[in-house]
Design a protein around this motif. Structure first.
Motif, PDB file in Angstrom:
ATOM      1  N   GLY A   1     -23.753 -44.708  34.202  1.00 18.02           N
ATOM      2  CA  GLY A   1     -23.971 -46.067  33.719  1.00 18.02           C
ATOM      3  C   GLY A   1     -22.743 -46.955  33.750  1.00 18.02           C
ATOM      4  O   GLY A   1     -22.749 -48.051  33.185  1.00 18.02           O
ATOM      5  N   THR A   2     -21.684 -46.478  34.402  1.00 18.52           N
ATOM      6  CA  THR A   2     -20.473 -47.294  34.498  1.00 18.52           C
ATOM      7  C   THR A   2     -19.710 -46.964  35.776  1.00 18.52           C
ATOM      8  O   THR A   2     -19.749 -45.822  36.269  1.00 18.52           O
ATOM      9  N   ASN A   3     -19.037 -47.970  36.300  1.00 16.27           N
ATOM     10  CA  ASN A   3     -18.162 -47.774  37.460  1.00 16.27           C
ATOM     11  C   ASN A   3     -16.694 -47.883  37.063  1.00 16.27           C
ATOM     12  O   ASN A   3     -15.808 -47.813  37.901  1.00 16.27           O
ATOM     13  N   LYS A   4     -16.466 -48.066  35.770  1.00 14.80           N
ATOM     14  CA  LYS A   4     -15.097 -48.208  35.292  1.00 14.80           C
ATOM     15  C   LYS A   4     -14.393 -46.861  35.236  1.00 14.80           C
ATOM     16  O   LYS A   4     -15.027 -45.801  35.257  1.00 14.80           O
ATOM     17  N   LYS A   5     -13.087 -46.894  35.121  1.00 15.68           N
ATOM     18  CA  LYS A   5     -12.297 -45.670  35.057  1.00 15.68           C
ATOM     19  C   LYS A   5     -12.600 -44.894  33.777  1.00 15.68           C
ATOM     20  O   LYS A   5     -12.671 -45.459  32.694  1.00 15.68           O
ATOM     21  N   VAL A   6     -12.779 -43.576  33.945  1.00 21.78           N
ATOM     22  CA  VAL A   6     -13.062 -42.702  32.805  1.00 21.78           C
ATOM     23  C   VAL A   6     -11.854 -41.809  32.559  1.00 21.78           C
ATOM     24  O   VAL A   6     -11.321 -41.191  33.484  1.00 21.78           O
ATOM     25  N   THR A   7     -11.411 -41.758  31.318  1.00 22.07           N
ATOM     26  CA  THR A   7     -10.308 -40.866  30.943  1.00 22.07           C
ATOM     27  C   THR A   7     -10.881 -39.703  30.143  1.00 22.07           C
ATOM     28  O   THR A   7     -11.543 -39.912  29.117  1.00 22.07           O
ATOM     29  N   TRP A   8     -10.626 -38.479  30.620  1.00 21.60           N
ATOM     30  CA  TRP A   8     -11.174 -37.272  29.990  1.00 21.60           C
ATOM     31  C   TRP A   8     -10.098 -36.560  29.171  1.00 21.60           C
ATOM     32  O   TRP A   8      -8.935 -36.517  29.566  1.00 21.60           O
ATOM     33  N   SER A   9     -10.508 -35.981  28.037  1.00 17.89           N
ATOM     34  CA  SER A   9      -9.558 -35.222  27.218  1.00 17.89           C
ATOM     35  C   SER A   9     -10.289 -34.134  26.444  1.00 17.89           C
ATOM     36  O   SER A   9     -11.503 -34.203  26.233  1.00 17.89           O
ATOM     37  N   SER A  10      -9.530 -33.115  26.013  1.00 16.41           N
ATOM     38  CA  SER A  10     -10.070 -32.007  25.226  1.00 16.41           C
ATOM     39  C   SER A  10      -9.360 -31.950  23.880  1.00 16.41           C
ATOM     40  O   SER A  10      -8.141 -32.118  23.807  1.00 16.41           O
ATOM     41  N   SER A  11     -10.128 -31.702  22.822  1.00 19.03           N
ATOM     42  CA  SER A  11      -9.529 -31.608  21.485  1.00 19.03           C
ATOM     43  C   SER A  11      -8.780 -30.306  21.294  1.00 19.03           C
ATOM     44  O   SER A  11      -7.927 -30.185  20.424  1.00 19.03           O
ATOM     45  N   LYS A  12      -9.085 -29.289  22.130  1.00 16.58           N
ATOM     46  CA  LYS A  12      -8.434 -27.988  22.006  1.00 16.58           C
ATOM     47  C   LYS A  12      -8.352 -27.336  23.383  1.00 16.58           C
ATOM     48  O   LYS A  12      -9.262 -26.629  23.805  1.00 16.58           O
ATOM     49  N   LYS A  13      -7.238 -27.581  24.057  1.00 16.39           N
ATOM     50  CA  LYS A  13      -7.087 -27.088  25.425  1.00 16.39           C
ATOM     51  C   LYS A  13      -7.035 -25.575  25.509  1.00 16.39           C
ATOM     52  O   LYS A  13      -7.316 -25.004  26.568  1.00 16.39           O
ATOM     53  N   SER A  14      -6.679 -24.898  24.416  1.00 15.96           N
ATOM     54  CA  SER A  14      -6.643 -23.436  24.448  1.00 15.96           C
ATOM     55  C   SER A  14      -8.055 -22.855  24.529  1.00 15.96           C
ATOM     56  O   SER A  14      -8.253 -21.726  24.970  1.00 15.96           O
ATOM     57  N   VAL A  15      -9.057 -23.633  24.115  1.00 16.91           N
ATOM     58  CA  VAL A  15     -10.454 -23.186  24.149  1.00 16.91           C
ATOM     59  C   VAL A  15     -11.151 -23.684  25.411  1.00 16.91           C
ATOM     60  O   VAL A  15     -11.829 -22.927  26.105  1.00 16.91           O
ATOM     61  N   ALA A  16     -10.988 -24.977  25.714  1.00 19.20           N
ATOM     62  CA  ALA A  16     -11.622 -25.544  26.907  1.00 19.20           C
ATOM     63  C   ALA A  16     -10.787 -26.705  27.427  1.00 19.20           C
ATOM     64  O   ALA A  16     -10.339 -27.549  26.652  1.00 19.20           O
ATOM     65  N   THR A  17     -10.581 -26.732  28.723  1.00 21.26           N
ATOM     66  CA  THR A  17      -9.856 -27.826  29.359  1.00 21.26           C
ATOM     67  C   THR A  17     -10.851 -28.689  30.136  1.00 21.26           C
ATOM     68  O   THR A  17     -11.976 -28.271  30.423  1.00 21.26           O
ATOM     69  N   VAL A  18     -10.426 -29.895  30.480  1.00 23.88           N
ATOM     70  CA  VAL A  18     -11.271 -30.768  31.284  1.00 23.88           C
ATOM     71  C   VAL A  18     -10.399 -31.470  32.317  1.00 23.88           C
ATOM     72  O   VAL A  18      -9.283 -31.906  32.010  1.00 23.88           O
ATOM     73  N   SER A  19     -10.887 -31.546  33.547  1.00 25.10           N
ATOM     74  CA  SER A  19     -10.128 -32.180  34.623  1.00 25.10           C
ATOM     75  C   SER A  19     -10.287 -33.695  34.565  1.00 25.10           C
ATOM     76  O   SER A  19     -11.076 -34.235  33.779  1.00 25.10           O
ATOM     77  N   SER A  20      -9.561 -34.367  35.424  1.00 25.30           N
ATOM     78  CA  SER A  20      -9.624 -35.831  35.473  1.00 25.30           C
ATOM     79  C   SER A  20     -10.982 -36.325  35.962  1.00 25.30           C
ATOM     80  O   SER A  20     -11.304 -37.506  35.848  1.00 25.30           O
ATOM     81  N   LYS A  21     -11.788 -35.398  36.498  1.00 20.89           N
ATOM     82  CA  LYS A  21     -13.120 -35.760  36.992  1.00 20.89           C
ATOM     83  C   LYS A  21     -14.231 -35.200  36.102  1.00 20.89           C
ATOM     84  O   LYS A  21     -15.408 -35.236  36.485  1.00 20.89           O
ATOM     85  N   GLY A  22     -13.864 -34.639  34.933  1.00 22.27           N
ATOM     86  CA  GLY A  22     -14.876 -34.192  33.986  1.00 22.27           C
ATOM     87  C   GLY A  22     -15.324 -32.750  34.109  1.00 22.27           C
ATOM     88  O   GLY A  22     -16.302 -32.347  33.486  1.00 22.27           O
ATOM     89  N   LYS A  23     -14.600 -31.953  34.889  1.00 20.03           N
ATOM     90  CA  LYS A  23     -14.969 -30.543  35.025  1.00 20.03           C
ATOM     91  C   LYS A  23     -14.373 -29.745  33.876  1.00 20.03           C
ATOM     92  O   LYS A  23     -13.162 -29.704  33.696  1.00 20.03           O
ATOM     93  N   VAL A  24     -15.230 -29.097  33.085  1.00 21.92           N
ATOM     94  CA  VAL A  24     -14.808 -28.334  31.915  1.00 21.92           C
ATOM     95  C   VAL A  24     -14.623 -26.873  32.298  1.00 21.92           C
ATOM     96  O   VAL A  24     -15.465 -26.292  32.996  1.00 21.92           O
ATOM     97  N   THR A  25     -13.530 -26.272  31.838  1.00 23.60           N
ATOM     98  CA  THR A  25     -13.276 -24.850  32.075  1.00 23.60           C
ATOM     99  C   THR A  25     -13.090 -24.155  30.732  1.00 23.60           C
ATOM    100  O   THR A  25     -12.251 -24.559  29.929  1.00 23.60           O
ATOM    101  N   ALA A  26     -13.891 -23.105  30.482  1.00 19.34           N
ATOM    102  CA  ALA A  26     -13.820 -22.354  29.231  1.00 19.34           C
ATOM    103  C   ALA A  26     -12.666 -21.368  29.282  1.00 19.34           C
ATOM    104  O   ALA A  26     -12.579 -20.565  30.209  1.00 19.34           O
ATOM    105  N   LYS A  27     -11.783 -21.418  28.284  1.00 17.28           N
ATOM    106  CA  LYS A  27     -10.580 -20.591  28.269  1.00 17.28           C
ATOM    107  C   LYS A  27     -10.683 -19.388  27.340  1.00 17.28           C
ATOM    108  O   LYS A  27     -10.330 -18.279  27.698  1.00 17.28           O
TER     109      LYS A  27
END
Length: 251
Positions: A58-84
């Motif tokens: 629903g948007t073409n604007k720039k999206v900034t991704w972040s994780s509240s706890k990178k030791s548990v799950a990280t997220v890439s600049s394109k929204g790909k989540v990796t479980a740690k």
């Protein structure tokens, strides 16, 4: 204390062998509705090592991704989540001043003889060895044993065998380092895995005090034994270990 932990566990375990948005009807004057911005998921559960692609539509604007706890799950600049590792984290997608969140729960799944044992552990507990016996390292000591039997033990039979063998006198007489045993209790817990037998007691060991927590239940043709030695350093120890029992699944 380390010798005691191993001795206790070996002794105890020997007793029993776990939108599409709708298009409005157009009338005059013409109105234009702003596209709805949303995440494709607001809640996901992953196993350690799994990935998941979040998408903000629903948007073409720039999206900034972040994780509240990178030791548990990280997220890439394109929204790909990796479980740690096991635990919980919140992934946030920010567009301008607006934020959109997805809650992530990460579980740790272990395969034992082609069966999967899933554990939703407290985030500060780490699995240090995997075999039939799984040791979870923390400030306190926890071990899990999964034993496959030909037939499932009926709960009443399991309780009868365990309570008649794992007695207060047995603990005191068979474990050399234990000076005294007190506050011995037997309880039936109702959990998502059915009835769970809980035996607890306090012990004195050369002037130090600790608590023994012993849980056992049966699911399918598997007997699950969870043993914990609480040294008093973790106030949430009992609550955490009982949450662990709730989360055990064997497939």
């Amino acid at each position: 204390m380390k010798f005691l932990k191993k001795t206790l566990f070996a002794t105890l375990l020997s007793l029993i062998m776990v939108t599409a948005s709708s298009i409005p009807h157009l009338t005059n004057p013409v109105t234009v509705e702003a596209a709805t911005i949303k995440l494709n998921k607001t809640k996901i559960t992953l196993d350690v090592g799994d990935t998941y692609q979040l998408k903000l539509t629903g948007t073409n604007k720039k999206v900034t991704w972040s994780s509240s706890k990178k030791s548990v799950a990280t997220v890439s600049s394109k929204g790909k989540v990796t479980a740690k590792k096991a635990g919980k984290a919140t992934i946030t997608a920010k567009v301008g001043s607006k934020k959109y969140t997805c809650k992530v729960t990460v579980k740790h799944t272990i395969r034992i003889d082609n069966k999967k044992l899933s554990l939703n552990m407290p985030s500060n507990w780490n699995i240090s060895s995997v075999n039939f016996t799984i040791e979870i390292s923390d400030l306190s000591f926890v071990e899990i044993l999964v034993i496959e039997t030909e037939t499932e033990l009926h709960y009443d039979m399991l309780k009868y065998i365990t309570t008649n063998l794992l007695t207060e006198d047995y603990i005191k007489s068979e474990i050399a380092e234990v000076d005294s045993v007190y506050d011995y209790s037997v309880k039936d817990l109702k959990t998502s895995n059915g009835k769970v037998l809980k035996i607890t007691c306090s012990v004195d060991i050369s002037g130090d005090t600790a608590a023994i927590h012993y849980y056992t239940f049966t699911t399918g043709n598997q007997n699950v034994v969870i043993y914990g030695l609480d040294d008093g350093t973790d106030q949430d120890f009992v609550a955490n270990i009982e949450k662990l029992i709730e989360s055990v699944t064997i497939k």
